[in-house]
Design a protein around this motif. Structure first.
Motif, PDB file in Angstrom:
ATOM      1  N   MET A   1      12.921  24.244 -34.221  1.00 39.63           N
ATOM      2  CA  MET A   1      11.728  24.252 -33.369  1.00 39.63           C
ATOM      3  C   MET A   1      11.404  22.890 -32.782  1.00 39.63           C
ATOM      4  N   ALA A   2      12.021  21.842 -33.301  1.00 42.18           N
ATOM      5  CA  ALA A   2      11.809  20.505 -32.749  1.00 42.18           C
ATOM      6  C   ALA A   2      12.883  20.135 -31.721  1.00 42.18           C
ATOM      7  N   ASN A   3      13.807  21.064 -31.472  1.00 45.06           N
ATOM      8  CA  ASN A   3      14.915  20.783 -30.559  1.00 45.06           C
ATOM      9  C   ASN A   3      14.674  21.478 -29.220  1.00 45.06           C
ATOM     10  N   TYR A   4      14.635  20.679 -28.151  1.00 43.05           N
ATOM     11  CA  TYR A   4      14.320  21.216 -26.826  1.00 43.05           C
ATOM     12  C   TYR A   4      15.353  22.266 -26.389  1.00 43.05           C
ATOM     13  N   HIS A   5      16.632  21.981 -26.630  1.00 42.88           N
ATOM     14  CA  HIS A   5      17.696  22.896 -26.210  1.00 42.88           C
ATOM     15  C   HIS A   5      17.562  24.240 -26.929  1.00 42.88           C
ATOM     16  N   ASP A   6      17.284  24.199 -28.224  1.00 46.68           N
ATOM     17  CA  ASP A   6      17.118  25.452 -28.979  1.00 46.68           C
ATOM     18  C   ASP A   6      15.919  26.250 -28.466  1.00 46.68           C
ATOM     19  N   ARG A   7      14.842  25.559 -28.140  1.00 41.16           N
ATOM     20  CA  ARG A   7      13.649  26.248 -27.650  1.00 41.16           C
ATOM     21  C   ARG A   7      13.933  26.903 -26.291  1.00 41.16           C
ATOM     22  N   GLU A   8      14.691  26.206 -25.452  1.00 37.25           N
ATOM     23  CA  GLU A   8      15.011  26.746 -24.133  1.00 37.25           C
ATOM     24  C   GLU A   8      15.895  27.985 -24.270  1.00 37.25           C
TER      25      GLU A   8
ATOM     26  N   ARG B   1      -4.160  36.470 -28.630  1.00 40.26           N
ATOM     27  CA  ARG B   1      -4.015  37.715 -29.380  1.00 40.26           C
ATOM     28  C   ARG B   1      -2.618  38.309 -29.187  1.00 40.26           C
ATOM     29  N   THR B   2      -2.114  38.252 -27.962  1.00 38.16           N
ATOM     30  CA  THR B   2      -0.771  38.771 -27.666  1.00 38.16           C
ATOM     31  C   THR B   2       0.290  38.001 -28.438  1.00 38.16           C
ATOM     32  N   ILE B   3       0.137  36.667 -28.482  1.00 35.66           N
ATOM     33  CA  ILE B   3       1.115  35.841 -29.193  1.00 35.66           C
ATOM     34  C   ILE B   3       1.097  36.163 -30.681  1.00 35.66           C
ATOM     35  N   GLY B   4      -0.105  36.312 -31.222  1.00 37.30           N
ATOM     36  CA  GLY B   4      -0.220  36.638 -32.641  1.00 37.30           C
ATOM     37  C   GLY B   4       0.429  37.960 -32.998  1.00 37.30           C
ATOM     38  N   GLN B   5       0.388  38.921 -32.061  1.00 36.16           N
ATOM     39  CA  GLN B   5       0.952  40.250 -32.313  1.00 36.16           C
ATOM     40  C   GLN B   5       2.413  40.353 -31.935  1.00 36.16           C
ATOM     41  N   TRP B   6       2.927  39.414 -31.148  1.00 38.21           N
ATOM     42  CA  TRP B   6       4.303  39.519 -30.627  1.00 38.21           C
ATOM     43  C   TRP B   6       5.315  39.462 -31.753  1.00 38.21           C
ATOM     44  N   GLN B   7       6.245  40.388 -31.707  1.00 37.99           N
ATOM     45  CA  GLN B   7       7.349  40.411 -32.638  1.00 37.99           C
ATOM     46  C   GLN B   7       8.650  40.526 -31.854  1.00 37.99           C
ATOM     47  N   PRO B   8       9.690  39.755 -32.223  1.00 42.72           N
ATOM     48  CA  PRO B   8      10.947  39.817 -31.497  1.00 42.72           C
ATOM     49  C   PRO B   8      11.638  41.164 -31.689  1.00 42.72           C
TER      50      PRO B   8
ATOM     51  N   HIS C   1      16.477  33.884 -24.132  1.00 38.01           N
ATOM     52  CA  HIS C   1      16.935  35.068 -24.855  1.00 38.01           C
ATOM     53  C   HIS C   1      15.844  36.134 -24.932  1.00 38.01           C
ATOM     54  N   PHE C   2      14.647  35.729 -25.320  1.00 36.08           N
ATOM     55  CA  PHE C   2      13.602  36.727 -25.578  1.00 36.08           C
ATOM     56  C   PHE C   2      12.864  37.158 -24.311  1.00 36.08           C
ATOM     57  N   THR C   3      12.708  36.262 -23.349  1.00 34.09           N
ATOM     58  CA  THR C   3      12.019  36.687 -22.120  1.00 34.09           C
ATOM     59  C   THR C   3      12.856  37.705 -21.354  1.00 34.09           C
ATOM     60  N   ALA C   4      14.177  37.615 -21.522  1.00 37.07           N
ATOM     61  CA  ALA C   4      15.047  38.588 -20.852  1.00 37.07           C
ATOM     62  C   ALA C   4      14.910  39.981 -21.478  1.00 37.07           C
ATOM     63  N   LYS C   5      14.440  40.052 -22.723  1.00 36.43           N
ATOM     64  CA  LYS C   5      14.328  41.330 -23.419  1.00 36.43           C
ATOM     65  C   LYS C   5      12.897  41.873 -23.438  1.00 36.43           C
ATOM     66  N   MET C   6      11.949  41.089 -22.901  1.00 38.34           N
ATOM     67  CA  MET C   6      10.547  41.504 -22.957  1.00 38.34           C
ATOM     68  C   MET C   6      10.279  42.685 -22.036  1.00 38.34           C
ATOM     69  N   SER C   7       9.240  43.417 -22.372  1.00 35.58           N
ATOM     70  CA  SER C   7       8.754  44.445 -21.450  1.00 35.58           C
ATOM     71  C   SER C   7       8.125  43.753 -20.245  1.00 35.58           C
ATOM     72  N   ALA C   8       7.939  44.518 -19.192  1.00 34.24           N
ATOM     73  CA  ALA C   8       7.355  43.949 -17.979  1.00 34.24           C
ATOM     74  C   ALA C   8       5.958  43.381 -18.257  1.00 34.24           C
ATOM     75  N   ALA C   9       5.181  44.064 -19.090  1.00 33.95           N
ATOM     76  CA  ALA C   9       3.824  43.606 -19.392  1.00 33.95           C
ATOM     77  C   ALA C   9       3.850  42.304 -20.182  1.00 33.95           C
ATOM     78  N   GLN C  10       4.738  42.224 -21.181  1.00 31.71           N
ATOM     79  CA  GLN C  10       4.835  41.000 -21.968  1.00 31.71           C
ATOM     80  C   GLN C  10       5.323  39.836 -21.122  1.00 31.71           C
ATOM     81  N   LYS C  11       6.288  40.098 -20.245  1.00 34.52           N
ATOM     82  CA  LYS C  11       6.812  39.037 -19.375  1.00 34.52           C
ATOM     83  C   LYS C  11       5.714  38.547 -18.429  1.00 34.52           C
ATOM     84  N   ALA C  12       4.884  39.456 -17.952  1.00 34.51           N
ATOM     85  CA  ALA C  12       3.778  39.065 -17.075  1.00 34.51           C
ATOM     86  C   ALA C  12       2.780  38.191 -17.826  1.00 34.51           C
ATOM     87  N   ASP C  13       2.513  38.535 -19.095  1.00 31.94           N
ATOM     88  CA  ASP C  13       1.597  37.723 -19.906  1.00 31.94           C
ATOM     89  C   ASP C  13       2.163  36.329 -20.143  1.00 31.94           C
TER      90      ASP C  13
END
Length: 388
Positions: free
Chosen positions: A313-320, A380-387, A325-337
């Motif tokens: 989590m302290a590595n910029y490359h890993d975070r990117e 609230r969305t972040i707290g509920q988000w699960q990969p 990875h996860f934004t490509a798999k999000m639902s349209a609503a989650q991606k909009a948020d």
């Protein structure tokens, strides 16, 4: 300049000469303010009393017969004035070896009278002075006001309180002068808790630990505050971990407040940086710091993604990589948020306006209520988000 503020009250049978013990130094006096003046050696003595206080008893050794008669009559009528006391000033200064001033106050029964008392005392003192307060002979409610006065003067005029004294009678060990200024130290710790609850920083505690000869603990907290305020969560966690493993002085004040501080730093025992960032985002959102709240919420989402991606989590490359990875798999609503939060962060950080087509972000930035609601939803969305 050091000023002793001594309150003069009223005793039905007058004050009896008593031997007091002040930190091993004994003295006899009827009026404890006189004895404390000799020990503390202030440059100024403020004698504070009401129009019915025992001014005649206090001044009987320095006033002539005519003045004493006038004072006795005024005390009986509860009509003593500062003008009536003025003729005694030269001999009082000579007797005590310092500047002396008389202050006539109301009985401090109402809020207005209590504020007037604080203001009157403040008017007699200068910036960066120091004070000692004697509450022995005062009305029983005035020691509480003296404590408030000490805090008030410290905040508005940077006046340090050296002592708050109370001469106690007939205790098992005699008649000690009890030092009450330790209560001010307790209030400093209470203030530090309040500051933490407001901004989430441990910095205020650092100075208090240093004052209690726990400099290593102070350094850990100062560094943790810096790292956390600069969003270097990994480094902050390391400093707090060191703090938790320190052997601290056997100090009752530290012992009283350490458990509360442990609760507030307990997040460092876990690897869930996202939770800490999200807690801080809520904290800053509650107090209207929208920029910090937005940055922390966005970083919390990225931290949560990186942790799920098993990255550093302290590595910029890993975070990117985790974000992609996860934004490509999000639902349209989650991606909009997610995109909305990112655009709000950019707009607040850079002071730029969102694009014309980004109506959701434009609406969020129109007023505080809408922005607060948008960010609350994001938290609230972040707290509920699960990969997935």
């Amino acid at each position: 300049m050091h000023t002793l503020i001594s309150f003069l009250g009223f005793a039905q049978k007058g004050y009896v000469e008593t031997e007091y013990d002040f930190n091993g130094e004994k003295f006899k006096t009827k009026f404890i303010g006189a004895g404390l003046t000799q020990i503390l050696q202030p440059q100024q003595l403020l004698l504070v009393g009401t129009a019915g206080s025992m001014w005649d008893v206090l001044l009987q050794d320095v006033a002539n017969d005519k003045d004493i008669t006038a004072l006795m009559d005024a005390v009986e009528k509860k009509a003593v004035t500062e003008a009536l006391l003025q003729p005694c000033l030269p001999k009082m200064r000579e007797k005590f070896g310092c500047e002396v001033k008389f202050i006539i106050i109301e009985y401090a029964r109402t809020e207005a009278e209590q504020i007037s008392l604080l203001q009157r005392i403040a008017d007699e003192l200068n910036e960066n002075d120091s004070i000692s307060i004697d509450v022995t002979h005062s009305f029983r409610h005035l020691p509480m006001l003296a404590l408030v006065a000490s805090r008030f003067l410290g905040k508005v005029k940077n006046i340090a309180t050296r002592h708050i004294c109370y001469g106690a009678l007939n205790m098992p060990d005699g008649n000690p002068v009890i030092e009450l200024s330790g209560m001010l130290k307790m209030l400093d710790w209470v203030d530090a808790l309040a500051v933490y609850n407001h901004n989430g920083s441990y910095h205020e505690f650092a100075g208090l630990f240093r004052r209690e000869q726990a400099s290593e603990a102070a350094e850990c907290l100062e560094n943790a505050a810096f790292y956390e305020n600069t969003n270097q969560i990994h480094q902050a966690r390391g400093k707090l971990d060191s703090f938790h493993h320190l052997v601290l002085p056997d100090n009752p004040l530290i012992g009283l407040f350490k458990p509360e501080l442990d609760k507030r730093t307990g997040w460092a025992k876990h690897n869930d940086y996202a939770r800490r960032q999200l807690e801080n985002a809520k904290l800053h959102l509650d107090k209207g710091d929208y920029l910090r709240a937005t940055v922390l919420a966005y970083e919390a989402w990225l931290s949560k993604m990186t942790y799920a991606y098993k990255g550093d989590m302290a590595n910029y490359h890993d975070r990117e990589q985790a974000e992609n990875h996860f934004t490509a798999k999000m639902s349209a609503a989650q991606k909009a948020d997610f995109d909305c939060l990112n655009h709000i962060r950019n707009a607040l950080a850079h002071g730029t306006q969102p694009g014309r087509n980004n109506r959701r972000v434009q609406a969020a930035l129109k007023d505080s209520e809408t922005l607060r609601r948008e960010l609350s939803d994001a938290v609230r969305t972040i707290g509920q988000w699960q990969p997935d």
